[in-house]
Design a protein around this motif. Structure first.
Motif, short mmCIF file in Angstrom:
data_model
loop_
_atom_site.label_atom_id
_atom_site.label_comp_id
_atom_site.label_asym_id
_atom_site.label_seq_id
_atom_site.Cartn_x
_atom_site.Cartn_y
_atom_site.Cartn_z
N PHE A 126 -4.31 -7.71 1.79
CA PHE A 126 -2.86 -7.59 1.97
C PHE A 126 -2.11 -8.17 0.77
CE2 PHE A 126 1.15 -9.56 3.37
CZ PHE A 126 1.83 -8.43 3.81
N GLY A 127 -2.59 -9.31 0.27
CA GLY A 127 -1.95 -9.92 -0.89
C GLY A 127 -2.02 -9.02 -2.11
N LEU A 128 -3.17 -8.39 -2.32
CA LEU A 128 -3.31 -7.46 -3.44
C LEU A 128 -2.38 -6.26 -3.27
CD1 LEU A 128 -7.19 -7.62 -3.80
CD2 LEU A 128 -5.55 -8.22 -5.60
N ASN A 129 -2.25 -5.80 -2.03
CA ASN A 129 -1.35 -4.69 -1.74
C ASN A 129 0.08 -5.04 -2.14
OD1 ASN A 129 0.74 -3.42 0.07
ND2 ASN A 129 -0.99 -2.19 0.73
N MET A 130 0.53 -6.22 -1.77
CA MET A 130 1.91 -6.61 -2.06
C MET A 130 2.13 -6.88 -3.56
SD MET A 130 3.18 -6.09 0.77
CE MET A 130 4.85 -6.49 0.28
N ARG A 131 1.14 -7.51 -4.20
CA ARG A 131 1.30 -7.71 -5.64
C ARG A 131 1.32 -6.37 -6.36
NH1 ARG A 131 -2.72 -11.11 -9.65
NH2 ARG A 131 -4.07 -9.29 -9.31
N ALA A 132 0.48 -5.43 -5.93
CA ALA A 132 0.47 -4.09 -6.53
C ALA A 132 1.83 -3.41 -6.37
CB ALA A 132 -0.62 -3.24 -5.89
N THR A 133 2.44 -3.59 -5.21
CA THR A 133 3.74 -2.98 -4.95
C THR A 133 4.76 -3.41 -5.98
OG1 THR A 133 3.28 -2.87 -2.57
CG2 THR A 133 5.60 -2.77 -3.25
N PHE A 134 4.80 -4.71 -6.26
CA PHE A 134 5.82 -5.20 -7.19
C PHE A 134 5.42 -4.97 -8.64
CE2 PHE A 134 7.50 -6.92 -3.38
CZ PHE A 134 8.86 -7.01 -3.62
N ARG A 135 4.15 -4.92 -8.93
CA ARG A 135 3.74 -4.53 -10.28
C ARG A 135 4.16 -3.08 -10.55
NH1 ARG A 135 -2.33 -7.07 -11.50
NH2 ARG A 135 -1.57 -9.10 -12.20
N GLN A 185 -2.25 1.47 4.21
CA GLN A 185 -1.09 1.48 3.33
C GLN A 185 -1.48 1.40 1.86
OE1 GLN A 185 2.13 -1.70 2.59
NE2 GLN A 185 2.83 -0.66 4.45
N SER A 186 -2.61 0.73 1.57
CA SER A 186 -3.07 0.65 0.18
C SER A 186 -3.49 2.01 -0.33
CB SER A 186 -4.23 -0.35 0.07
OG SER A 186 -3.78 -1.67 0.33
N PHE A 187 -4.17 2.80 0.52
CA PHE A 187 -4.51 4.18 0.13
C PHE A 187 -3.24 5.00 -0.12
CE2 PHE A 187 -8.62 3.37 2.40
CZ PHE A 187 -9.48 3.71 1.36
N ILE A 188 -2.26 4.84 0.79
CA ILE A 188 -1.03 5.63 0.69
C ILE A 188 -0.27 5.30 -0.58
CG2 ILE A 188 1.19 6.09 1.78
CD1 ILE A 188 -0.19 5.47 4.49
N LYS A 189 -0.14 4.01 -0.88
CA LYS A 189 0.58 3.61 -2.10
C LYS A 189 -0.16 4.10 -3.35
CE LYS A 189 2.99 -0.41 -0.20
NZ LYS A 189 3.12 -1.88 -0.20
N THR A 195 -6.99 -0.65 -5.71
CA THR A 195 -8.42 -0.29 -5.61
C THR A 195 -9.22 -1.47 -5.06
OG1 THR A 195 -8.23 1.29 -7.42
CG2 THR A 195 -10.44 0.45 -6.92
N LYS A 196 -8.91 -2.68 -5.51
CA LYS A 196 -9.57 -3.87 -4.95
C LYS A 196 -9.22 -4.03 -3.47
CE LYS A 196 -9.46 -6.48 -9.31
NZ LYS A 196 -8.83 -7.65 -10.00
N SER A 197 -7.96 -3.74 -3.15
CA SER A 197 -7.51 -3.89 -1.77
C SER A 197 -8.27 -2.97 -0.82
CB SER A 197 -6.01 -3.62 -1.68
OG SER A 197 -5.56 -3.70 -0.35
N VAL A 198 -8.40 -1.68 -1.17
CA VAL A 198 -9.09 -0.75 -0.27
C VAL A 198 -10.58 -1.04 -0.21
CG1 VAL A 198 -7.37 1.06 -0.60
CG2 VAL A 198 -9.37 1.00 -2.09
N THR A 199 -11.13 -1.64 -1.27
CA THR A 199 -12.54 -2.02 -1.25
C THR A 199 -12.77 -3.18 -0.28
OG1 THR A 199 -12.82 -1.34 -3.56
CG2 THR A 199 -14.50 -2.80 -2.66
N LEU A 200 -11.86 -4.15 -0.32
CA LEU A 200 -11.98 -5.32 0.57
C LEU A 200 -11.69 -4.97 2.02
CD1 LEU A 200 -10.16 -8.02 -1.60
CD2 LEU A 200 -12.57 -8.08 -0.92
N GLN A 201 -10.70 -4.09 2.24
CA GLN A 201 -10.27 -3.79 3.61
C GLN A 201 -9.85 -2.32 3.71
OE1 GLN A 201 -7.34 -6.52 5.17
NE2 GLN A 201 -6.87 -5.21 6.93
N PRO A 202 -10.81 -1.42 3.88
CA PRO A 202 -10.49 0.01 3.95
C PRO A 202 -9.53 0.36 5.09
CG PRO A 202 -12.84 -0.33 3.66
CD PRO A 202 -12.25 -1.67 3.96
N SER A 203 -9.49 -0.47 6.12
CA SER A 203 -8.62 -0.17 7.26
C SER A 203 -7.15 -0.38 6.93
CB SER A 203 -9.01 -1.05 8.46
OG SER A 203 -8.86 -2.43 8.15
N LEU A 204 -6.84 -1.04 5.80
CA LEU A 204 -5.45 -1.22 5.39
C LEU A 204 -4.99 0.07 4.72
CD1 LEU A 204 -3.05 -3.18 5.22
CD2 LEU A 204 -3.96 -4.00 3.05
#
Length: 632
Positions: free
Chosen positions: A346-355, A380-384, A369-378
């Motif tokens: 989730f943290g990687l997802n949010m940092r990616a959003t602002f980057r 929103q990372s795939f969508i972003k 990419t790190k986010s979906v590897t750690l937690q594929p069920s998230l």
């Protein structure tokens, strides 16, 4: 989170829905294209790409409302387009073959003049030319030019240069200078081309061929601004009827903008765009509660990664520039502390959003990419990640991300909403409508699916269905300003001005009541556009844009609208400042180049006015809109 609208601006009625733009910036672009001749040359520039949830198009309209268009006529074949492209690259627009301007045709092998070739002429140089009478000089000059034409036809360019030079000694003439410049052009002696064409232009300020040749040389010397000015002057003289010259202007505008854009991008560093932009992006995703353990009620140490994540989430709810800056720093620090545990994805997802919002798409993609590897069920990372791939024109990668997200959660409404956006952007409206409807079925509370479904129906030509969708949406979300704003856009597109303005005013009032310090300024800008289109009320339109800029000083759309309003009134110097400001506010290189294209076109108009006053007047006659001209 409350929701903020996606730009869903509609095309003017004269443009078929399938080829129209749907963004507010592109409406502004269309208006500029239709109302200023100098800006015709940049029609088709990529509009601002605003990421997931923001719908955009590339404008293909190049038509001027007075009939003087750059690319009127039938669509060219691929072979013809390739031929024109090669001609532009080879500099054929500058004419590598010599033209005899007096005859208007390519220089032939002289006939009558070949009887008295150079051998039958007296010695002519700087020391002897003064001995001859004016009549003799004129006669000798004509014969020397004819001999030069013959040498050029035989590809003896150095000999032709010598003969044209002697002709110039006898009788300085813009044609002789231009013909000699053509020889230097073949020999790629660009400095000499500039020297001779400048001499020709000094003698005949509207010498189109010399202007084109000098522009071609300037381009080879990487003097793009100078080349742009010459090509623009050439276009104005020809009444924008020479397509090759017009294409050269477009090419040079892009080159100048790209060169300056890289410098701006390197100098600006990482910086968030306007709060309006950030809010639009963030709220194109359905509101979600914080992950378990990060709720505001939980006591967390700010010196920990989880504490920083919580701090960032709380800052987001402020929906202000300061809040977004605080959130960006908190998410960055959360990852750096490296103790997020189960919340790392989730943290990687949010940092990616602002980057991404800061314009660093490469780093954002790495985080996702790190986010979906750690937690594929998230999902929103795939969508972003899909939206970023789409922005980079990688449709296949975007589609693959949606497939992977669906494999994780086939009932996630966000997946269908954002996949619908992909279809919408690509003009696949029936597929988009199906996905919007699926998103609505899974989560009827998400307003954007309803809004975008209505817009999609409108694009498909189902106006009655679209109106019905919006009426139902207003009834369901009667306290939400977004639906009134975008329903107003539909009405404005149908030229129902009074009704449209009433809807925009309702949206503005609701925004003021709910969030006076961070209101969405798009209804203000829409009202400004509507008032101008309906009543040509520059004063009120400018006033509304100024209000928008007081609320959100970095709103690029408000800045661009002000620039166009000023340009429309002939306040070119002031318009240029706003265009340059729009470039500074842009997020990515593509957006910067788009804004700078307008800036450079405007700057060129100023330079034309200063250097060629007679052309400035002609430009105004061609490009100034009449009192009934609609602004779109």
């Amino acid at each position: 989170m409350s929701t903020v609208p996606i730009p869903v601006q509609l095309a003017p009625p004269s443009v078929p829905p399938s080829s129209s733009s749907s963004s507010l910036w592109d409406r502004i672009s269309t208006w500029a294209t239709e109302n200023k001749a100098i800006v015709y040359t940049i029609a088709g520039t990529a509009v601002i790409v605003t990421g997931a949830g923001i719908v955009y198009y590339l404008s293909e309209s190049k038509k001027n409302n007075k009939g003087a268009s750059i690319s009127d006529g039938k669509r060219k074949s691929k072979k013809e387009r390739r031929k024109e492209k090669k001609a532009a690259e080879d500099g054929k627009s500058a004419s590598s073959s010599v033209k005899d301007e007096e005859a208007g045709t390519a220089i032939p092998a002289p006939k009558a003049a070949t009887v008295e070739v150079e051998d039958e002429l007296p010695q002519i140089d700087e020391t002897t030319v003064d001995r001859f009478s004016q009549e003799d000089r004129k006669s000798y000059a004509a014969k020397l030019k004819a001999a030069g034409n013959k040498a050029y036809g035989s590809k003896d360019y150095n000999k032709a240069i010598e003969l044209y030079g002697k002709a110039i000694l006898c009788k300085p003439d813009p044609v002789y200078y231009s013909n000699r410049a053509a020889c230097y052009n073949v020999l790629s002696d660009w400095d000499k081309v500039v020297e001779d064409t400048s001499a020709a232009i000094a003698m005949d300020a509207e010498y189109v061929k010399a202007l084109n040749r000098r522009a071609h040389a300037y381009e080879h010397l990487s003097m793009y601004s100078e080349a742009l000015l010459d090509y623009t002057a050439s276009c104005i003289i020809d009444g924008f009827k020479n397509e090759q010259s017009a294409q050269s202007v477009e090419r040079l505008l892009k080159k100048v903008a790209e060169k300056k854009g890289k410098a701006i991008l390197e100098a600006k560093g990482r910086k968030l765009p306007s709060p309006t932009f950030v809010t639009n992006y963030l709220q194109s995703f359905r509101p979600q509660p914080p992950p378990a353990g990060l709720e505001e009620s939980v006591q967390l140490d700010e010196n920990t990664g989880q504490g920083q994540l919580q701090k960032g989430i709380i800052a987001l709810d402020k929906k202000t520039g300061e809040g977004y800056e605080e959130a960006a720093k908190s998410f960055e620090k959360a990852i750096e502390l490296n103790d997020l545990g189960q919340h790392e994805a989730f943290g990687l997802n949010m940092r990616a959003t602002f980057r991404y919002l800061e314009g660093d798409t490469t780093q954002a993609l790495e985080d996702l990419t790190k986010s979906v590897t750690l937690q594929p069920s998230l999902t929103q990372s795939f969508i972003k990640r899909a939206s970023m791939h789409l922005e980079m024109s990688n449709r296949e990668a975007a589609a693959d991300d949606f497939e992977q997200a669906t494999a994780q959660n086939k009932d996630d409404p966000d997946i269908f909403y954002h996949r619908a956006q992909l279809h919408f952007i690509l003009g696949e409206f029936p597929e988009a409508a199906k996905d919007y409807q699926k998103s609505i079925d899974l989560d009827p509370a998400f307003i954007f699916s309803h809004i975008q479904l209505g817009v999609t129906q409108y694009k498909m030509g189902s106006v009655a269905s679209s109106m019905s969708t919006f009426r139902r949406t207003i009834k369901k979300f009667d306290k939400t300003p977004d639906v009134y704003n975008y329903y107003g856009e539909l009405l404005l597109d149908q030229q129902k001005y009074q009704e449209a303005i009433e809807k925009f005013e309702t949206a503005v009032d609701m925004e003021k009541q709910s969030k006076p310090m961070s209101m969405n300024v798009l209804p203000l800008i829409n009202k400004a556009l509507a008032l101008f289109q309906w009543k040509q009320d520059f004063q009120e339109a400018e006033s509304l844009c100024q209000k928008a800029l007081i609320i959100d000083p970095e709103c690029d759309i408000a800045v661009a609208t002000m620039a166009q309003l000023l340009l429309q009134q002939g306040k070119v110097t002031d318009a240029l400042k706003y265009f340059e400001r729009a470039a500074e506010l842009s997020r990515t290189e593509g957006e910067i180049v788009n804004a700078l294209s307008y800036a450079e076109a405007t700057r060129t108009q100023l330079e034309v006015s200063e250097k060629y006053p007679q052309l400035s007047q002609r430009l105004q006659q061609m490009g100034t809109a009449g009192p009934g001209m609609p602004m779109r």
